[in-house]
Design a protein around this motif. Structure first.
Motif, PDB file in Angstrom:
ATOM      1  N   ARG A 154       0.799  -1.230   0.000  1.00  0.00           N
ATOM      2  CA  ARG A 154       0.000   0.000   0.000  1.00  0.00           C
ATOM      3  C   ARG A 154       0.828   1.275   0.000  1.00  0.00           C
ATOM      4  O   ARG A 154       0.442   2.272  -0.608  1.00  0.00           O
ATOM      5  N   PHE A 155       1.958   1.233   0.737  1.00  0.00           N
ATOM      6  CA  PHE A 155       2.682   2.502   0.936  1.00  0.00           C
ATOM      7  C   PHE A 155       4.144   2.483   0.517  1.00  0.00           C
ATOM      8  O   PHE A 155       4.823   3.501   0.615  1.00  0.00           O
ATOM      9  N   GLY A 156       4.642   1.324   0.035  1.00  0.00           N
ATOM     10  CA  GLY A 156       6.072   1.195  -0.220  1.00  0.00           C
ATOM     11  C   GLY A 156       6.501   1.400  -1.653  1.00  0.00           C
ATOM     12  O   GLY A 156       7.658   1.176  -1.983  1.00  0.00           O
TER      13      GLY A 156
ATOM     14  N   THR B 265      -4.931   5.778   7.213  1.00  0.00           N
ATOM     15  CA  THR B 265      -3.729   6.607   7.299  1.00  0.00           C
ATOM     16  C   THR B 265      -3.906   7.538   8.492  1.00  0.00           C
ATOM     17  O   THR B 265      -5.029   7.879   8.861  1.00  0.00           O
ATOM     18  N   ASP B 266      -2.808   7.921   9.062  1.00  0.00           N
ATOM     19  CA  ASP B 266      -2.833   8.840  10.189  1.00  0.00           C
ATOM     20  C   ASP B 266      -3.340  10.198   9.686  1.00  0.00           C
ATOM     21  O   ASP B 266      -2.705  10.820   8.853  1.00  0.00           O
TER      22      ASP B 266
ATOM     23  N   SER C  26       4.614   8.023   9.649  1.00  0.00           N
ATOM     24  CA  SER C  26       4.541   7.355   8.351  1.00  0.00           C
ATOM     25  C   SER C  26       3.566   6.189   8.388  1.00  0.00           C
ATOM     26  O   SER C  26       3.580   5.407   9.335  1.00  0.00           O
ATOM     27  N   PRO C  27       2.745   6.035   7.336  1.00  0.00           N
ATOM     28  CA  PRO C  27       1.878   4.854   7.267  1.00  0.00           C
ATOM     29  C   PRO C  27       2.670   3.595   6.892  1.00  0.00           C
ATOM     30  O   PRO C  27       2.186   2.484   7.074  1.00  0.00           O
ATOM     31  N   LEU C  28       3.884   3.796   6.360  1.00  0.00           N
ATOM     32  CA  LEU C  28       4.751   2.657   6.010  1.00  0.00           C
ATOM     33  C   LEU C  28       5.514   2.273   7.273  1.00  0.00           C
ATOM     34  O   LEU C  28       6.148   3.131   7.887  1.00  0.00           O
TER      35      LEU C  28
ATOM     36  N   ASN D 165       8.297   9.983   5.369  1.00  0.00           N
ATOM     37  CA  ASN D 165       6.894   9.570   5.416  1.00  0.00           C
ATOM     38  C   ASN D 165       6.380   9.723   3.984  1.00  0.00           C
ATOM     39  O   ASN D 165       6.316  10.837   3.467  1.00  0.00           O
ATOM     40  N   PRO D 166       6.013   8.611   3.316  1.00  0.00           N
ATOM     41  CA  PRO D 166       5.653   8.720   1.898  1.00  0.00           C
ATOM     42  C   PRO D 166       4.373   9.531   1.672  1.00  0.00           C
ATOM     43  O   PRO D 166       4.129  10.000   0.558  1.00  0.00           O
ATOM     44  N   ALA D 167       3.587   9.702   2.720  1.00  0.00           N
ATOM     45  CA  ALA D 167       2.344  10.458   2.571  1.00  0.00           C
ATOM     46  C   ALA D 167       2.579  11.965   2.625  1.00  0.00           C
ATOM     47  O   ALA D 167       1.771  12.741   2.121  1.00  0.00           O
ATOM     48  N   THR D 168       3.676  12.392   3.230  1.00  0.00           N
ATOM     49  CA  THR D 168       3.891  13.837   3.420  1.00  0.00           C
ATOM     50  C   THR D 168       5.248  14.315   2.907  1.00  0.00           C
ATOM     51  O   THR D 168       5.459  15.506   2.726  1.00  0.00           O
TER      52      THR D 168
END
Ligand code: 1HN
Length: 359
Positions: free
Chosen positions: A197-199, A211-212, A218-220, A253-256
């Protein structure tokens, strides 16, 4: 006699003594210590050689089980902070051992933790319903307030570095903890689901993807060494080598794009064989874990015009700490890979991060 008792020094001493029971104390006596010209950390540079630590870890394996200990860890305690379970004023670090067949029971706490695998392969850590197999050099996150337990279904001892923001939470009086109530949490997803999902520089579209919402962590939760090592190997060939850091990447953090956790920043760097780095200093105290290679860290601090110098010759699985505002130069005699973590996100959030690159 009159003249002596009315002397300012005497009058002040009488004032201090008289007001002390009222819990009052004069700022002017401690102003310089409270507002230093520059950081004067009580923590000192220190090196933990794995050759020296490992026998003690294995002895710990003989005198207590992981289950009884809850976490069988030898704390890397800064020599300047003995008794405080801290490697710098804000950070905790320790080396954790889990033997074949053992379980470290599930619990959660508000402290954020990270793991960096030092020796052995095949233990797992479970976070929020998913397990990840631990391999040397993997960087794993246990976000604040997530259930986590560890197990070792392999046939070898597994050792990893734990880093937590415990001293920071102690400062803030924000520590909470709970036991799960069973040794292990249920496994809800197959291994690799989080990474899928996140990598891959992608993120799930599902409306309920967990997700947070604050993007604080990080969600990963596992950053495999194989990936990060390959990135460094390519950059070593294709990119200029930085005179201070060699080839250095930060984990994101891949989301941010920000730090992987709200309190702990993490890095991986490669120093090519023969590298003689220039000196740097920074307000965030940093802890290094040597993954591959051999080298030297020269760490200096000027205390009232007197230079204190530590020279650490390091090899694989050694750990060392560079406290705040100490000058550090890194050198490598062979290709060397260093993992490090620091409290930089806190410095950034407070707007007090300072970094200097010296010549
Ligand atoms: C903890 O929960 C772990 O989960 C390791 O492995 C070290 C040190 C202090 C408090 C909690 C773990 C810890 C810890």
């Amino acid at each position: 006699m009159e003249a002596i008792v009315n002397h300012p020094t005497e009058l002040r001493a009488r004032l201090y003594a008289d007001m002390d029971p009222a819990n009052l104390t004069p700022l002017w006596e401690s102003l310089h210590a409270l507002v230093p010209r520059q950081p004067r950390s009580p923590s000192v540079p220190a090196l933990w050689r794995y050759d020296e630590v490992r026998p003690f870890l294995m002895r710990a394996g003989e005198v207590i089980t992981a289950e009884e200990a809850i976490r069988r860890v030898l704390i890397l305690e800064n020599p300047g902070l003995r008794g405080q379970s801290a490697i710098t004023q804000s950070l905790y670090a320790g080396l954790q051992l889990i033997l074949p067949g053992e379980v470290a029971p599930s619990h959660r706490h508000t402290a954020t933790a990270l793991r960096f695998v030092v020796e052995g392969e095949g233990a797992f850590t479970a976070v929020n319903g998913e397990r990840t197999t631990m391999r040397p050099g993997d960087f794993i996150i246990t976000p604040s307030w997530t259930w986590h337990d560890h197990g070792n279904e392999s046939d070898q001892p597994v050792v990893w570095l734990d880093a937590l923001d415990i001293p920071t939470l102690r400062l803030l009086d924000a520590g909470f903890a709970e036991d799960y109530g069973a040794a292990q949490q249920p496994v809800l997803r197959s291994e690799g689901s989080n990474f899928a999902r996140f990598g891959s520089n992608m993120a799930p579209m599902a409306h309920d993807a967990e997700t947070d919402p604050h993007g604080a962590t990080s969600p990963l939760f596992c950053y495999p060494y194989a990936r990060s090592r390959e990135a460094l190997a390519r950059l070593r060939r294709d990119a200029p080598v930085d005179p201070w850091d060699g080839v250095k990447l930060r984990y994101v953090n891949p989301a941010t794009g920000g730090w992987p956790t709200p309190t702990l920043a993490t890095f991986l760097q490669l120093l090519p064989a023969g590298f003689e780095g220039k000196a740097w200093r920074q307000t965030d105290g940093a802890v290094f874990s040597v993954v591959e290679g051999r080298g030297r860290a020269v760490i200096e601090r000027d205390v009232d015009g007197q230079v204190h110098r530590s020279v650490f010759e390091f090899g694989p699985r050694d750990h060392f700490v560079v406290p705040s505002w100490h000058c550090c130069r890194l050198a490598a005699s062979e290709d060397t890979v260093l993992f490090s973590f620091s409290d930089r996100p806190i410095h950034s959030a407070l707007g007090v991060l300072r970094q200097e690159r010296l010549d």
